[in-house]
Scaffold this active site. Sequence first.
Site: not given
Length: 457
Positions: A127-128, A235, A255, A257, A295, A381
Amino acid sequence: MFSRSLRVLGARANRRALSACYLRTRCLSTTLNSQAEPVTNHNVPVGESIPAQSSVMPIYLDAQATTPLDPRVLDAMMPYMTENYGNPHSRTHKYGWETEKAVDIAREQIANLIGAHPKEIIFTSGATESNNTSIKGVARFYKGKKNHIITSQTEHKCILDSCRVLQEEGFEVTYLPVNKGGIIDLNELKAAIRPTTALVSIMAVNNEIGVIQDLKEIGKICHENRVFFHTDGAQAAGKIPLNVNDMNIDLMSISGHKLYGPKGVGALYVRRRPRVRLEPIITGGGQERGIRSGTVPSSLVVGMGAAAALSARELDYDYQHISKLSRRLVDGIQSRVSHVVRNGDPNHIYPGCVNLSFSFVEGESLLMALKNVALSSGSACTSASLEPSYVLRALGAEDDMAHSSIRFGLGRFTTESEVDYVVDNVQAHVNRLRDMSPLWEMHQEGIDIKSIQWSQH
Ligand SMILES: Cc1ncc(COP(=O)(O)O)c(C=O)c1O
Ligand code: FES
């Protein structure tokens, strides 16, 4: 062994057995690696953490970071990682043809998940990349006529960063604010559109708080104004129903994964009618209609296709399962722990993403205490800045509440007993941490914490 047992267990009716089998496989591999007795999290008493060096894997509640590979997906991928290794672009022999056929099937499976045509699916690395290609690609292609992009303040970093790069190239970007619940205001969107606006990019489901934007209305506004609409569906795809035509979506990032498929593969939906033009980021052999050279990684693509087909078939089942667990988690925690706030508009939220702020508790400390549960603070964080989450800030959360947030990510393989274990442990650790907190003590004594004048030295 893995694939044979799974073929037997593949039916939907055997979902429970499947996830148990999957978890057993995990346990087994732990045993093989460590030569130790398999230990489950449930052997660890409530309130105690697994020792740092333990080989026990924590309960996985980080489904927004990534999802485990569904064993049925691995089964589908295996032949393309072994005997069917042909290059899908080889036109001169059977190895190539076989793999090309498998890639075409995967393309169709992904298209079906979102109501698209297979020719509108471009394979990417994730997705990036799909987000970068959409934002930079559309903006750069139309730069002669248009120079403006609209997005929101709560987008994933890869959208915000692509926009930042475009600003450096001279484009103008409007970052729409969100309300307290994390939703954009459609009137503000309308007002932000200019004759020079090339693209609106608004995510479907937020990765930190699970808020779902009104894609259909956003798409309608974009089309009325003849502006392309991109959505980051990383998401959302496979989790909630999506239809690119009903929702007037022109580009969508997915995405692998995040939907129980492999890492390192993604898809980009690009509308054909009316056609969206893009300047590619990666050029070369001209694969994927020239939008993404390189590819096509056939085994990963086959896995993503299988994952999409499973998600489409089991979307309702998964949604019900996850909703039930989500209610159990939220009700369990809120009935046993006071001063807990759920972040995000509860009427527009994906149930698998539960972001809670625990007053008077530092999110990082709670995260550390809950070592036997794999969670995320959903905040910055982990970065050097120690800044609270920009998403929660955009919602107007006070810093202390943003600092005390934890994201619980539920998925297809999460079980009731895991949720119960987490509820027990959250209660135990929040109580323990509050007992050590002077602010909590003051609060108990009726002192308004916000009225305290902190010394400046
Ligand atoms: C909303 C959203 N967009 C994009 C991404 C990036 O996805 P990928 O890991 O496939 O590049 C993620 C994953 O963290 C995400 O949650
Ligand atoms: S230290 Fe809590 S949000 Fe960063």
